[in-house]
Write a protein that holds these residues in place. Structure first.
Motif, short mmCIF file in Angstrom:
data_model
loop_
_atom_site.label_atom_id
_atom_site.label_comp_id
_atom_site.label_asym_id
_atom_site.label_seq_id
_atom_site.Cartn_x
_atom_site.Cartn_y
_atom_site.Cartn_z
N GLY A 127 0.83 -1.22 0.00
CA GLY A 127 0.00 0.00 0.00
C GLY A 127 0.85 1.25 0.00
O GLY A 127 0.60 2.21 -0.75
N TYR A 128 1.86 1.20 0.86
CA TYR A 128 2.76 2.34 0.93
C TYR A 128 3.50 2.52 -0.38
O TYR A 128 3.67 3.64 -0.88
N GLN A 129 3.92 1.38 -0.97
CA GLN A 129 4.64 1.45 -2.24
C GLN A 129 3.73 1.98 -3.36
O GLN A 129 4.19 2.69 -4.24
N ALA A 130 2.45 1.63 -3.33
CA ALA A 130 1.53 2.12 -4.37
C ALA A 130 1.37 3.63 -4.30
O ALA A 130 1.40 4.33 -5.32
N ARG A 131 1.25 4.11 -3.06
CA ARG A 131 1.14 5.56 -2.90
C ARG A 131 2.42 6.25 -3.33
O ARG A 131 2.41 7.28 -4.04
N LYS A 175 2.95 8.96 -6.56
CA LYS A 175 3.64 10.23 -6.37
C LYS A 175 4.89 10.29 -7.20
O LYS A 175 5.21 11.31 -7.81
N PHE A 176 5.59 9.17 -7.28
CA PHE A 176 6.82 9.11 -8.06
C PHE A 176 6.53 9.27 -9.55
O PHE A 176 7.27 9.95 -10.26
N MET A 177 5.45 8.71 -9.98
CA MET A 177 5.13 8.80 -11.40
C MET A 177 4.80 10.24 -11.78
O MET A 177 5.21 10.71 -12.86
N ARG A 178 4.09 10.92 -10.92
CA ARG A 178 3.78 12.31 -11.19
C ARG A 178 5.06 13.14 -11.24
O ARG A 178 5.27 13.96 -12.13
N ARG A 179 5.89 12.96 -10.27
CA ARG A 179 7.13 13.72 -10.23
C ARG A 179 8.02 13.35 -11.40
O ARG A 179 8.73 14.20 -11.95
N THR A 180 8.01 12.12 -11.77
CA THR A 180 8.84 11.67 -12.89
C THR A 180 8.39 12.33 -14.20
O THR A 180 9.21 12.75 -15.03
#
Length: 1828
Positions: free
Chosen positions: A807-811, A815-820
């Motif tokens: 769950g933590y990794q999905a969140r 967030k990482f995808m947006r920043r990426t």
């Protein structure tokens, strides 16, 4: 499983590759591991050494022997080498190295051997605590130690009742002497002493003495024993040391006069020299050891770490402890100093045949003064020798060499005598009067020696080691053999190294020693001739004897340890050991008592030939032989070699008669480095000392042994459940058959399983593999379970973590995808800008670079084109010029060549034309030849073309190599230029160094000048000192001269005084002898002595009664003590009485014999009184025992009350003392506090006196009060015991009395009055206390003995519980038998003590009876004269009255002949005739009848009478032939009848002894010679019948009595398991014993004597009897293996000795009966003698002359050891016996003929009985006979 399979790869994946040992030149053996598995048929092994090196080890193509396997690491370092699985040399060597180097352990067991490695440094393992730790322990329970061996010997001596020996052997320097010393120290510490004489300290004190006089420094050992010694430490029946005895062997006397380099003389010489500065040794005139010839030859007078002065103190202390006083010690040192001075006596040449000693030789003077001999005599006989002939005696001079040798011989002889004297006195000091029960011998004998120069001493030493090594080998072999025999497994003899050939080479007939003795007997024997004899005898016959290549005066012997080369020089002289007799006589005449004592038993030391070795001086040609000298030369003394051989034989016999324990000492290196192990040296000694031989013997058989229970417990893991059976033996058998297919690899014994070498390792490997597999399986299962459990726990945790993490990794991912995505857009534009800018910059730079580069390239290209154009022009002109030059040269050459060729061709053509013109055919042939030549030339041109091409190629290669070489030379040139630069730099440095050198030279010159100055000063100082020393020497010489004069004067005075004292003593002794003779003649002394003895008897009788009878009312305090004292007094007094009576036995014989009857009567009365007293004494003892028990109970009660009362009195006394002290303190304070002045003031004299008196009075009052209270308490306690009520009222009365005595004077008087009473009671109390203490000590000793017995029983019980049931029962029985035997011995000792007491009482009674007779002598004096004798009553003898007219004939009627024969022969009972009538009466009657028939000349009557007599005798023998009495009776009568026929035949030969009357009675009418022959034949028949009768009676007795019955109880001892148990010492009913045989023989003898058998005939009968006994016994011995043993030989010899004693008692020793037993005696001896060496075989062959070869071999084959000291006879020994007896001419019969009867003879024995005196008794019913 075969051993080779251990090299194969195992199926198990966990198995390791085999590790092996391979030979190595440096380390002897190296360890390696197989890098590739071995396969059957491989020619080599691939090995990897421990250092990682790979090695290919090739196998022997013939034997295919694989290298030795290495033991597992777990076994390395074992205490016992036999515990190793693989028993071989590398395993032993490695195990010893690991223990010695790594563990610092110097002791290791090897079966029965203790291997001791010299550590070359002191170790703390020999203290008293270590001894106590090893005491009482089993040999295998603790680490190996010399103490463990000593304890084992001590325990075996106590347990087995057998003497022990500890044999310590090894090379010189290996530590033998130290090991022997520690063993003796252990015995002395553990056993203690049986007396208060400190015997154990004396035993240990002998060591420093023997080391001082018998040890010396050698190149191998600083303390090498130069003699052998065997010390027997004696023990009593309680196994405490009671003494010791030392035997020495072969002292190295040559060391006294010569030592090799780096060696020393005996220690005592250096000890004396080192102590010479002490005042007590000044008279010895010694100095440094370097000043004496006998101590400086080795050039090593000092031993590092040894203080000789201190050692001498230790030696003297040991002398003192052994009872050698100071006078004897100084005498010994005097003799030793004299030897040193004698060695410094210089002998010079006078001429070629004589020598002389310079006058006033100070060393000879010192020698003469020290030993008390004349200077002139010693000077004379050191240079001369006396020779004796039959007619005269003359003196011969000696050359210097012979005189020097004689001087050295005298020195050696004196030292040897001194050595023997010291040994003798040491033995005397170690001997006690206590009876020795057993002993332990410690053998410390020289080890194997080999030096650069080996002489006679080394030869004897190595010979002794050969014998000891053989004994060791045989003993080890015997123990191994006995183990297999005990377990009853198949046994095959193991071929082990036997050094018997070497021993034979030395000691056998024609051996080295034999040839040496023979050469010593030769008149002109020499070392060279002896060497040649050795070469001729042994060089080709013995492989152990060699001759050195470069010497003819030496020989080489291959000993068991090494080859040794012996130099023959000096062998004969040392073997003869001669010394000048006149020199000995001079020493015997010495005034020095000790020296005279040394030589008091000196025998004449002559050479074996009676001649002086060597020649010199003047000689005489015509000399008569001296008969006495010839006799003495025949009876010369034994040589040294012969003596040593005999002593060595005695030593071997002693060792063989004991249980040996072996200690093998190993020398780890030759440099004496601590804990440094040299494998080469160690393995040499291991091979030589027998350790490896022990291992090899064990490995050849079944070295590994397990009991069935141990095997089952160990290898249970290899079994499955169905294999386990209730019977452990069957279980082990089934398992082994499955595991090991080859049944030869193991054997099943009775209690053990025996395995071959390596089989246990294989089983261990199987067990380890199976355990390893099982462990892996268990580990796998457990690990699986643990892993699964862990996995499940982790899985659940992981799932939970994953849920939250995902769950933590999905969140995070969103967030990482947006920043990426945002970053990607930013990066895109940023990167575009950067790349665009960077491209523009690069583009501009590239354009600039291209412009510059292109311009540069164009210029370079232009320059190149220009240079190329110019080169082409130059080349064109040069090439044109070269071409033109070449063309011109070619053109000229071609023209010249063309001209020459054309000219030649023209000539040829012309010639051809001319020839052609002549012959067309010839032209054709020429044309054909030209074609061939053209073709050849063409081929040659082609070949030259090829050669040119190859040459061109080679030129090209050379050109390229030349180019490369040029480049290399250029590089070298550059390098040389650099070196040149460096050389320039070095040149600058050299310049600076030269400057420094100049400076140093200047300093050196100045130093030399200073040195020269110092040397000049030193030279001046030295000269001054030398001058001063010379002056001091002169003064010293004058002082010495004065001292010598004074000493000489003192000696003369002392000699005069000694002579005067000797005369006075002699006169006094003579007077005393006269007085003693007068005293002995006086009768009054005898009466006085009788009175004294009578008084003593009364005192002893009263003391005995008082000690055994308790008085009523007397308290039991010292009954035991008093009884012990009385018993001791009784014994001592009676001992004195017995001695007194024995001393005066001769005097009492002269007492008047008239009192004999009275004395007898009185003796009878005294015996009756003694018996009654004894009965009364027994009754009193019973009453005393009961009263003693009753008194014990009463005493305990009374003692408790007494102690309670004493405690109350003590409290009272303490309280009173406190009060008195308090009052005294108050009074002192009051006195001190008084301030008044005057005489009584404190500090004044009067006050001090008063205070001192008061203090003393108070102290005395306290003491008296204590005495009074103690006295009262004792009185109260005594009165309490008698009447308790009255005692309780006494203290108050006494307290009142004391309270009344308040005045000090009254107290003082009361104390004085009670003082005497107090002392008396105190003395009684002390006496009672001493008796009580003695009783308590006795009870404690008994309690301690009971505790020891209890502990021993507990140990035995614990040991028995560990044994199997069968062995447990057998051990229990054995222990019970031992206990009962000990109890029986104690009872026997008590019985002997009582018997001695009875005998003493009887003697005492005799003395008193004589005394009583003397008292009554006065009353009977008038009735009997002094000389009258009382005769014994004479039994009346009926003397028949002879009629005057009787002619010695009997007349009978013819019809009465049958009645005569019937009554006299057929119906006569021999018993009645033999007892009541004269012997031979029937024969006399028959002859008297025959005489009458002859008298009347009736031939018919004579014939019928003789015929009837012969037939009747035959008839009665046929009827009663089994009755010995009947046969013996008629044998005696037949012989008597035959003798009568001869005596009265009228033949002069038979009438010599007749009287006149007997001669008148001779036969007158008939010649009965034919009848005499018939009767003689009848006598022979009767004799044979008698022999058969005796044989039938003796036959059942012989085997049982001579063989089976154990006549000497305990000789056979405890036999090994499997053999029959010990026979009972008491014969069962119906069993014949030796006594039965002796009784039967006595019956035979007495019967024949009663019958009147001729003595000569009795001798023949006895001889036949003994032959039957010997033959039957020997035959049974040859057919019974169980009887062929050492112990049975002892029994047989004892039985034979009893038979010989019987012969001696009967006076039949000369009858030849003893000789008939010779075969049996020799067979018994054969069972007991040694059967090992060729010498033993020779002894057996010379001893067993009465036995045949078959019998000897049979006995040897049947010989069976039944005790531990016995060994089997080897096959080689039996073959040796057969070879030696091959030439005997004898029958091959094995058994003796028991039916053989010796031919009998009947020597004529005339009768002295007159026929006319014979009367016919009426009991014979011969009334019809009429006397004529």
């Amino acid at each position: 499983m075969s051993l080779i399979k251990l090299y194969f790869p195992f199926v198990s994946p966990v198995s390791q590759r085999a590790r092996v040992w391979i030979p190595d030149t440096e380390e002897v053996w190296k360890s390696a591991e197989l890098s590739r598995d071995y396969k059957n048929g491989d020619a080599s092994l691939q090995l990897m050494l421990e250092d990682g090196t790979n090695l290919e080890h090739k196998l022997d193509p013939k034997t295919k022997n694989l290298p030795y396997l290495r033991n597992p690491d777990i076994l390395v370092g074992e205490n016992d080498l036999t515990a190793l699985s693989y028993l071989h040399e590398p395993a032993v060597l490695h195990n010893l190295k690991v223990r010695f180097v790594d563990s610092k352990l110097i002791y290791t067991y090897c079966g029965i051997v203790l291997v001791a490695i010299n550590p070359y440094e002191p170790l703390p393992i020999y203290g008293t605590d270590i001894i106590n730790a090893y005491s009482g322990q089993n040999m295998g329970d603790m680490d190996p130690h010399i103490f463990a061996v000593a304890e084992e010997a001590y325990k075996q001596m106590a347990r087995d009742e057998r003497n022990q020996s500890i044999i310590v052997s090894g090379e010189s320097g290996a530590g033998k002497t130290v090991s022997a010393k520690y063993a003796m120290r252990y015995f002395a510490t553990v056993s203690g002493s049986a007396s208060e004489a400190n015997v154990e300290q004396k035993v240990l004190a002998s060591n420093p003495i023997m080391e001082a006089i018998g040890n010396a420094k050698t190149t191998r050992n600083d303390n090498s024993s130069r003699f052998g010694k065997y010390i027997e430490i004696g023990f009593d029946n309680r196994f405490r040391i009671i003494g010791a005895n030392m035997r020495t062997y072969l002292l190295e006397k040559s060391r006294v006069v010569f030592q090799a380099d780096e060696e020393r003389n005996y220690h005592v010489f250096y000890q004396l020299c080192a102590s010479s500065h002490l005042p007590e040794y000044k008279n010895l005139k010694l100095s440094s050891a370097n000043d004496f010839l006998y101590t400086r030859q080795g050039r090593s007078p000092v031993i590092a770490g040894v203080d000789d002065t201190k050692e001498l103190c230790n030696t003297r202390h040991a002398f003192t402890l052994l009872g050698i006083n100071e006078t004897y010690q100084m005498g010994l040192f005097q003799v030793l100093a004299a030897i040193l001075h004698l060695g410094n006596v210089e002998i010079k040449d006078r001429d070629s045949d004589s020598s002389v000693i310079p006058p006033n030789n100070r060393h000879l003077t010192a020698f003469c003064e020290l030993v008390g001999v004349s200077y002139q005599d010693m000077t004379q006989w050191l240079c001369h020798r006396k020779l004796k002939t039959a007619t005269e005696t003359y003196i011969k001079t000696l050359p210097r060499l012979q005189a020097t040798n004689a001087r050295d011989a005298l020195s050696k002889h004196i030292y040897a005598k001194l050595f023997n004297w010291i040994v003798e006195h040491v033995n005397k000091a170690l001997i006690t009067n206590v009876k020795q029960h057993s002993f332990i011998g410690v053998l410390d004998i020289y080890g194997f020696e080999t030096f650069e120069i080996n002489s006679f001493e080394q030869f004897c030493i190595n010979y002794a080691n050969e014998k000891l090594q053989q004994q060791f080998n045989m003993h080890v072999f015997k123990l191994e053999q006995e183990e297999y025999m005990k377990e009853q497994i198949p046994w095959t003899l193991i071929d082990f190294y036997d050094n018997q050939p070497c021993i034979n080479l030395i000691e056998a007939k024609m051996g080295i020693l034999d040839l040496l003795d023979e050469e010593c007997k030769m008149p002109k024997g020499s070392d060279d001739s002896w060497a040649q004899k050795l070469y001729n005898t042994h060089l080709k016959t013995s492989s152990l004897f060699e001759k050195p290549r470069m010497s003819n005066r030496a020989f080489i012997v291959k000993h068991f340890a090494d080859k040794v080369e012996y130099q023959c020089d000096g062998f004969l002289a040392k073997n003869k050991d001669t010394v000048n007799e006149e020199q000995i006589n001079v020493l015997k005449a010495s005034k020095f008592d000790l020296l005279v004592e040394l030589f008091q038993d000196e025998e004449k030391a002559t050479s074996p030939t009676g001649q002086v070795p060597g020649t010199g001086g003047r000689t005489r040609l015509s000399v008569k032989p001296d008969k006495g000298r010839d006799k003495s030369s025949k009876e010369h003394k034994k040589t040294v070699g012969c003596q040593f051989r005999n002593s060595l034989q005695m030593l071997m016999e002693t060792l063989n008669a004991t249980t040996p324990h072996y200690v093998r000492c190993i020398k780890p290196n030759d440099f004496k480095l601590a804990f440094t192990f040299d494998p080469k040296r160690a393995v040499q000694q291991l091979r030589a000392c027998g350790v490896l031989e022990t291992i090899r013997i064990s490995a050849a058989g079944f070295p590994s042994r397990w009991t069935y229970q141990e095997f089952f417990s160990r290898y249970r893991v290899l079994m499955v459940q169905k294999d386990v059976l209730p019977d452990r033996k069957m279980t082990c058998r089934n398992v082994l058959e499955k595991l090991v297919q080859d049944q030869d690899k193991y054997q099943f014994g009775k209690t053990k399983i025996f395995f071959r070498a390596g089989q246990v390792a294989y089983l261990e490997k199987l067990r380890a593999d199976k355990l390893r597999v099982a462990c892996i399986r268990i580990q796998k299962t457990i690990r699986c379970w643990l892993a699964r459990k862990k996995y499940l726990r982790k899985r659940n945790a992981a799932i939970t973590i994953q849920r939250f993490t995902r769950g933590y990794q999905a969140r995070c991912l969103a967030k990482f995808m947006r920043r990426t995505q945002a970053a990607t857009i930013i990066q895109k534009y940023r990167r575009m800008y950067v790349e665009k800018k960077r491209y523009r910059q690069k583009q501009a730079a590239a354009l600039v670079m291209q412009t510059i580069l292109r311009a540069y390239m164009a210029r370079q290209k232009y320059q190149g084109l220009l240079r190329e154009h110019k080169a082409v022009i130059i080349q064109r002109h040069v090439r044109g010029w070269l071409a033109r030059c070449w063309y011109k040269r070619c053109l000229v050459s071609i023209l010249v060549l063309q001209c020459s060729v054309r000219r030649m061709r023209a000539r040829r053509e012309l010639k051809k034309l001319k020839i052609e013109a002549r012959s067309v055919e010839h032209f054709k042939k020429l044309n054909k030849g030209m074609e061939n030549k053209i073709m050849q030339l063409q081929r040659r041109i082609d070949e030259q073309t090829k050669d040119n091409k190859s040459i061109n190629e080679r030129l090209a290669g050379l050109e390229s190599s030349h180019t490369a070489e040029s480049e290399r030379l250029r590089g070298e040139l550059n390098r040389l230029r650099g070196v040149e630069e460096e050389a320039k730099n070095k040149t600058n440095q050299v310049t600076s160094l030269l400057e420094e050198l100049e400076r140093v030279k200047k300093e050196l010159s100045s130093t030399q000048r200073e040195k020269k100055t110092i040397e000049d000063w030193a030279q001046t100082y030295r000269s001054e000192m030398e001058k001063m020393v010379s002056e001091l020497k002169e003064q010293n010489g004058s002082l010495k001269k004065e001292k010598d004069d004074l000493n000489r004067l003192i000696q003369e005075q002392s000699q005069q005084m000694t002579e005067k004292m000797a005369r006075a003593i002699a006169e006094e002794t003579q007077q005393l002898d006269t007085d003693l003779n007068e005293e002995r003649s006086r009768y009054q002394n005898l009466l006085t002595e009788h009175l004294r003895l009578e008084e003593k008897y009364d005192d002893l009788k009263e003391a005995m009664v008082s000690s055994n009878v308790s008085k009523p009312g007397h308290r039991r305090t010292d009954s035991t003590h008093s009884s012990n004292e009385s018993e001791y007094t009784y014994n001592s007094e009676y001992a004195e009485l017995e001695e007194g009576s024995r001393a005066r036995e001769d005097v009492t014989r002269g007492i008047d014999t008239s009192l004999t009857l009275k004395l007898q009567k009185r003796l009878t009365e005294l015996e009756q009184e003694k018996q009654s007293l004894r009965n009364e004494l027994e009754n009193k003892e019973d009453q005393f025992q009961r009263a003693r028990a009753r008194d014990d109970a009463e005493f305990k009660k009374a003692r408790g009350a007494e102690l309670e009362y004493e405690s109350l009195k003590r409290q009272e006394l303490e309280s009173e003392n406190k009060k008195l002290k308090h009052n005294l303190a108050e009074m002192r304070q009051s006195l001190l506090g008084d301030k008044a002045a005057g005489a009584g003031a404190p500090g004044s004299p009067a006050y001090k006196v008063l205070l001192e008196q008061l203090n003393s009075s108070c102290e005395e009052l306290d003491v008296r009060k204590e005495e009074v209270l103690i006295l009262r308490s004792q009185l109260v306690s005594q009165k309490e015991a008698m009447h308790h009520k009255e005692t309780m009222t006494e203290p108050s009365i006494y307290a009142e009395d004391v309270s009344k005595l308040k005045d000090a004077d009254e107290l003082k008087q009361a104390c004085i009055g009670l003082k005497d009473t107090n002392r008396l009671l105190e003395h009684q109390l002390q006496t009672q206390r001493r008796s009580y203490d003695s009783e308590v000590e006795t009870l404690r000793g008994e309690l301690q003995n009971v505790k020891e017995e209890n502990n021993r029983q507990q140990q035995l019980l614990a040991q028995n519980l560990q044994l199997p049931p069968e062995a447990r029962i057998e051990a229990s029985l054995q222990h019970e038998i031992t206990r009962l035997t000990n109890e029986n011995l104690d009872l026997m000792e008590q019985l002997e003590k009582q018997d001695r007491t009875i005998r003493k009482l009887k003697k005492q009674l005799k003395v008193y009876s004589k005394r009583i007779g003397e008292m009554g002598a006065g009353q009977t004096e008038g009735q009997t004269s002094p000389g009258q004798m009382v005769d014994e009553p004479i039994h009346p003898v009926n003397i028949p009255r002879r009629e005057k007219d009787f002619q010695g004939m009997l007349e009978y009627k013819k019809e009465d002949e049958l009645k005569l024969v019937k009554n006299l022969i057929l119906e006569l009972k021999p018993r009645g005739v033999a007892v009541n009538l004269i012997p031979g009466l029937p024969a006399y009657i028959l002859f008297m009848c025959l005489r009458h028939a002859d008298y009347v000349n009736d031939d018919q009557k004579v014939r019928t009478l003789l015929t009837s007599t012969i037939n009747s005798i035959k008839k009665i023998l046929k009827k009663r032939g089994d009755d010995f009495e009947t046969v013996s009776f008629w044998l005696a009568n037949t012989c008597r009848f035959l003798h009568c026929l001869k005596q009265y035949s009228g033949d002069e030969a038979f009438m010599k002894h007749n009287t006149q009357r007997q001669s008148e009675h001779c036969l007158s009418n008939f010649d009965l010679a034919e009848y005499r022959q018939v009767i003689s034949d009848l006598a022979i028949q009767i004799y044979q019948q008698l022999i058969k009768c005796m044989e039938n009676i003796l036959q059942p007795m012989i085997v049982s009595g001579m063989l089976e019955h154990e006549t000497i109880q305990g000789v056979s001892g405890v036999k090994p398991t499997g053999l029959r148990k010990r026979t009972s010492s008491i014969a069962d009913e119906g069993t014949y014993t030796l006594d039965s045989i002796l009784r039967q023989l006595s019956t035979f003898h007495s019967t024949m004597c009663q019958h009147g058998t001729d003595p000569e005939l009795i001798k023949q009968v006895v001889k036949q009897q003994f032959y039957i006994i010997g033959a039957v016994t020997l035959n049974n011995l040859l057919l019974r293996k169980d009887m062929c043993s050492w112990s049975k030989g002892m029994q047989i010899r004892y039985n034979v000795s009893q038979l010989e004693e019987w012969l001696r008692d009967k006076g039949l020793m000369v009858c030849g009966a003893k000789e008939t037993l010779e075969p049996l005696i020799q067979a018994a001896q054969l069972l007991q003698v040694k059967k090992k060496t060729d010498e033993d075989a020779e002894a057996i062959c010379s001893m067993c002359l009465a036995l045949t070869t078959a019998q000897i071999v049979k006995v040897l084959n049947l010989y069976t050891p039944v005790n531990e000291f016995e060994e089997r006879v080897s096959v080689a020994f039996i073959r040796t016996i057969q070879t030696r007896l091959r030439d005997r001419c004898e029958s091959p019969q094995l058994l003796m003929d028991t039916k053989m009867i010796y031919p009998v003879t009947f020597p004529f024995s005339p009768s002295s009985l007159a026929l006319e005196t014979i009367q016919i008794p009426g009991s014979l019913n011969l009334g019809f006979l009429t006397r004529v």
